[in-house]
Design an enzyme around this catalytic site. Sequence first.
Site, mmCIF file in Angstrom:
data_model
loop_
_atom_site.group_PDB
_atom_site.id
_atom_site.type_symbol
_atom_site.label_atom_id
_atom_site.label_comp_id
_atom_site.label_asym_id
_atom_site.label_seq_id
_atom_site.Cartn_x
_atom_site.Cartn_y
_atom_site.Cartn_z
ATOM 1 N N ARG A 188 -17.982 -55.699 -4.043
ATOM 2 C CA ARG A 188 -17.687 -55.446 -5.390
ATOM 3 C C ARG A 188 -16.163 -55.137 -5.514
ATOM 4 N NH1 ARG A 188 -21.842 -50.518 -6.229
ATOM 5 N NH2 ARG A 188 -21.178 -50.241 -4.066
ATOM 6 N N LYS B 273 -16.114 -47.928 -4.224
ATOM 7 C CA LYS B 273 -16.856 -46.901 -3.071
ATOM 8 C C LYS B 273 -15.738 -46.068 -2.898
ATOM 9 C CE LYS B 273 -20.066 -46.708 -1.755
ATOM 10 N NZ LYS B 273 -21.203 -45.891 -2.194
ATOM 11 N N TYR C 160 -16.281 -43.840 -7.250
ATOM 12 C CA TYR C 160 -17.557 -43.191 -6.627
ATOM 13 C C TYR C 160 -16.776 -42.435 -5.465
ATOM 14 C CZ TYR C 160 -21.031 -45.749 -9.328
ATOM 15 O OH TYR C 160 -21.885 -46.498 -10.452
ATOM 16 N N HIS D 181 -19.232 -39.232 -3.905
ATOM 17 C CA HIS D 181 -20.337 -38.752 -3.186
ATOM 18 C C HIS D 181 -19.964 -37.822 -2.178
ATOM 19 C CE1 HIS D 181 -23.079 -41.516 -5.261
ATOM 20 N NE2 HIS D 181 -22.236 -42.429 -4.937
ATOM 21 N N GLU E 251 -19.816 -40.608 -10.282
ATOM 22 C CA GLU E 251 -21.194 -40.177 -10.493
ATOM 23 C C GLU E 251 -21.487 -38.795 -10.909
ATOM 24 O OE1 GLU E 251 -19.533 -38.787 -6.421
ATOM 25 O OE2 GLU E 251 -19.296 -40.512 -7.418
ATOM 26 N N ASP F 18 -26.752 -42.042 -0.224
ATOM 27 C CA ASP F 18 -25.064 -41.445 -0.565
ATOM 28 C C ASP F 18 -24.996 -40.376 -0.611
ATOM 29 O OD1 ASP F 18 -23.849 -43.861 -0.791
ATOM 30 O OD2 ASP F 18 -24.257 -44.473 -2.767
#
Length: 370
Positions: A15, A75, A94, A96, A118, A270
């Site tokens: 991505r 990510k 993101y 996490h 998130e 995740d």
Amino acid sequence: MLIGVPKETKNHEYRVGMTPASVREVVAHGHQVLVETGAGAGIGADDAAYRAAGAEVCAAAAEVFERAEMIVKVKEPQAPERAMLREGQLLFTYLHLAPDPAQTADLLASGATCIAYETVTSPRGGLPLLAPMSKVAGRMAVQAGATALEKAHGGRGMLLGGVPGVEPAKVVVIGGGVVGRNAAEMAVGLRADVVVLDKSEAVLEHLDGLFQGGAKTVYSTRDSLDRHVLEADLVIGGVLIPGAAAPKLVTREMVAAMKSGSVIVDVAIDQGGCTETSHATTHADPTYVVDDVVHYCVANMPGGVPLTSTYALNNATLPYILTLADKGWRQALKDDAHLLRGLNVHAGQLTNAEVGAALKLDFTDPAQVI
């Protein structure tokens, strides 16, 4: 604002943080965009497409990180990327953090301001920047689980939907949120025997109306969870506590008692996973076996379908990217309490209570830093 889009470096992550279409919108707002060469290759967007959209293409990630005021990724930044972050820089991606103390420590040390997709919330409820990837992951979970059930991949050797005269596989979905609903839709469509467990009566009522008996809904207790997991051929874990580590609902003892060759797809990986035997895997080596149970725990599942997932993600993130660039992060967060919920790290301070609780670190109320 000068916005940087580096190429993703996580294992088999295809991505990209911004599509050429997103770049064009941002440039139309008067901003500049730096894109690392090859960043869009995974979605078929070459450097020429980014230049046509108004971006400047850079030869290396180091230049993107050095020059950009805001970094937009998909990510969490890997260790070499975290080393390039600097004080005063804005990171939007993101994160996490709850199961990742090393990343948290590096981001705190960087002095950067880090907003996590998130944990951004919505006035209508839910997590608008997590939802697109939860939909993708939920649907992929059934594909991955069906493949893992094949004998050649270590599974029981079952066809998910069976055939006339032969029972279908039993699919147990833990959690009826976005992941769970999408997983159940796919499993029902493949004619599996589907059970969804959740603790919310409102969620169960909604799913019951949605599936009209095509999937069974069960209130989640220790007893019902234990019973259905042990009967399952495929278990899909889709539980989520925003920002926090996922609860370990499937114990080692339960895994040991599951059918030989059954499969667990832990979409919650995740956030640390909802199974005690789960640990993160990659698209390069997606599964492992514990007590004859196949575990699929890829931490960036949507990265396997980058065309679908990048455009779905950009549809959700672009308005926020524009807001942050147009107003600056501080004013944007002052104006939007839901975007403020996305602030996880600022200038060496942890600003998310759930992450603080998970990692046993002090945290600062994000309202105090803006």
